[in-house]
Write an enzyme that holds these catalytic residues in place. Structure first.
Site, PDB file in Angstrom:
ATOM      1  N   SER A  18       0.245  19.714  -8.027  1.00 36.48           N
ATOM      2  CA  SER A  18      -0.787  18.681  -8.117  1.00 36.48           C
ATOM      3  C   SER A  18      -0.096  17.375  -8.478  1.00 36.48           C
ATOM      4  O   SER A  18       0.870  17.374  -9.250  1.00 36.48           O
ATOM      5  CB  SER A  18      -1.783  19.050  -9.216  1.00 36.48           C
ATOM      6  OG  SER A  18      -2.532  17.908  -9.603  1.00 36.48           O
ATOM      7  N   HIS A  69       1.255  18.857  -0.500  1.00 36.34           N
ATOM      8  CA  HIS A  69       0.860  17.944   0.591  1.00 36.34           C
ATOM      9  C   HIS A  69       1.757  18.137   1.809  1.00 36.34           C
ATOM     10  O   HIS A  69       1.294  18.104   2.946  1.00 36.34           O
ATOM     11  CB  HIS A  69       1.037  16.482   0.151  1.00 36.34           C
ATOM     12  CG  HIS A  69       0.133  16.030  -0.937  1.00 36.34           C
ATOM     13  ND1 HIS A  69       0.587  15.723  -2.198  1.00 36.34           N
ATOM     14  CD2 HIS A  69      -1.205  15.815  -0.958  1.00 36.34           C
ATOM     15  CE1 HIS A  69      -0.427  15.328  -2.939  1.00 36.34           C
ATOM     16  NE2 HIS A  69      -1.529  15.381  -2.226  1.00 36.34           N
ATOM     17  N   GLY A  76      -6.130  21.250   1.522  1.00 35.68           N
ATOM     18  CA  GLY A  76      -5.550  22.312   0.704  1.00 35.68           C
ATOM     19  C   GLY A  76      -6.616  23.175   0.039  1.00 35.68           C
ATOM     20  O   GLY A  76      -7.685  22.688  -0.339  1.00 35.68           O
ATOM     21  N   GLN A 104     -14.222   8.080  -5.498  1.00 35.85           N
ATOM     22  CA  GLN A 104     -14.265   9.469  -5.961  1.00 35.85           C
ATOM     23  C   GLN A 104     -13.800   9.622  -7.403  1.00 35.85           C
ATOM     24  O   GLN A 104     -13.684  10.732  -7.908  1.00 35.85           O
ATOM     25  CB  GLN A 104     -13.469  10.384  -5.017  1.00 35.85           C
ATOM     26  CG  GLN A 104     -11.971  10.181  -5.014  1.00 35.85           C
ATOM     27  CD  GLN A 104     -11.298  11.024  -3.938  1.00 35.85           C
ATOM     28  OE1 GLN A 104     -11.341  10.700  -2.764  1.00 35.85           O
ATOM     29  NE2 GLN A 104     -10.659  12.115  -4.326  1.00 35.85           N
TER      30      GLN A 104
HETATM   31  O1  PAF Z   1      -7.624  15.683  -1.835  1.00 35.76           O
HETATM   32  C1  PAF Z   1      -7.405  14.461  -1.887  1.00 35.76           C
HETATM   33  O2  PAF Z   1      -6.287  13.998  -2.080  1.00 35.76           O
HETATM   34  C2  PAF Z   1      -8.577  13.493  -1.711  1.00 35.76           C
HETATM   35  O3  PAF Z   1      -9.726  13.985  -2.294  1.00 35.76           O
HETATM   36  C3  PAF Z   1      -8.825  13.119  -0.225  1.00 35.76           C
HETATM   37  C4  PAF Z   1      -9.230  14.324   0.593  1.00 35.76           C
HETATM   38  C5  PAF Z   1      -7.568  12.501   0.361  1.00 35.76           C
HETATM   39  C6  PAF Z   1      -9.944  12.097  -0.139  1.00 35.76           C
HETATM   40  O4  PAF Z   1      -9.621  10.932  -0.820  1.00 35.76           O
END
Ligand code: PAF
Length: 283
Positions: free
Chosen positions: A185, A37, A147, A61
């Site tokens: 991750s 990140h 990413g 999600q």
């Molecule tokens: O990749 C992620 O961490 C998530 O899928 C994102 C892009 C922040 C959307 O919630």
């Protein structure tokens, strides 16, 4: 650095920057930030005047039985880390701000969101596309950084931005790996020492497949087999999928003629890890 959960505050801040002629770069995240990140933040800082990092664990999600409740949280450390890299603001909305009771919209990107993680995690990319559309609407960034580890997510966002004429540059950031090759991750935190050790075979398998392609092998089924065979040394890894696809459309490819993405999802115990490698044809 400003840290706010207020949609109005972040939106006014970004609009004041734009009025000053400054460009805004957005790094959408769910927090528990690692070096992967942070590399996105560095790329955003190098390519825009004002970096906004969003931290929001997006419930839409996650599927039933997934790790929404236990998803790692480290907001104070996250803020310190991105401030040190020059972020100007962190947007930390709560769920009710993002999805008020009367929220009724879902963004579905057809085609590219099917197969791979789209099959393994039904509805996942609708959640991702919806939250990214919301964040893009609030921040109105000039660019947003994603990413390459989440290759299908990147392809979905690119398709969506093109189709909806969102005028946001989508910047792809290379995968950042641990010294033994495991892709960084937030979910690596779930791994025991034994699983963590076996998980490094994933990267080895991807490189074994690419190596085979470099010797001239064009049959993608043999590349997928090379990956799967490499993981046979492990006792606690199980391959959910290993597919060769076009990196933009995510359509399956059987023979290497152009660049191919070998994308994989592997369970290390109960933790699902994804990774991928780009394979260029020998010329
Ligand atoms: O990749 C992620 O961490 C998530 O899928 C994102 C892009 C922040 C959307 O919630």
């Amino acid at each position: 650095m400003i840290v706010t959960g207020s949609e109005r505050r972040i939106s006014e801040l970004c609009s004041s920057w734009r009025k000053e002629g400054l460009t805004v770069g957005l790094v959408p995240t769910m927090g528990a930030l690692h070096e992967g990140h942070l590399s996105l933040v560095e790329i955003a800082a190098a390519s825009s005047d004002r970096v906004v990092v969003s931290i929001f664990i997006n419930p839409t999600q996650f599927g039933p039985g997934e790790d929404l409740e236990m998803y790692p949280r480290s907001i104070d450390d996250d803020c310190r880390a991105v401030e040190a890299l020059g972020a100007f603001a962190v947007f930390t909305p709560d769920v009710n701000t993002v999805y008020p009771d009367d929220f009724s919209t879902e963004v579905h990107v057809a085609g590219v969101s099917q197969g791979l993680c789209g099959t393994a995690r039904p509805g996942h990319f609708d959640g991702v596309a919806t939250i990214c559309t919301i964040l893009f609407g609030i921040v109105k960034p000039d660019l947003a950084v994603f990413g390459m580890k989440d290759a299908q997510q990147l392809a979905v966002i690119r398709r969506m931005v093109t189709d909806l004429r969102l005028e946001i540059e989508i910047v792809a950031a290379p995968i950042v790996r641990e010294p033994d090759g495991l892709a960084m991750s937030s979910r690596n935190k779930y791994l025991s020492a034994e699983l963590r050790e076996e998980a490094s075979l994933i990267h080895g398998g991807l490189f074994a497949a690419r190596q085979l392609a470099l010797t001239g092998e064009k049959d993608c089924s043999l590349l997928r087999k090379a990956f799967i065979d490499h993981l046979r040394k492990a006792h606690m890894l199980s391959v959910q999928y290993a597919e060769t696809v076009d990196p933009y459309t995510m359509l399956k490819i059987d023979k290497i003629e152009n660049r191919v993405l070998l994308a994989v999802a592997v369970f290390a115990g109960t933790t699902r890890l994804i990774d991928n490698i780009l394979i260029e044809p020998e010329v």
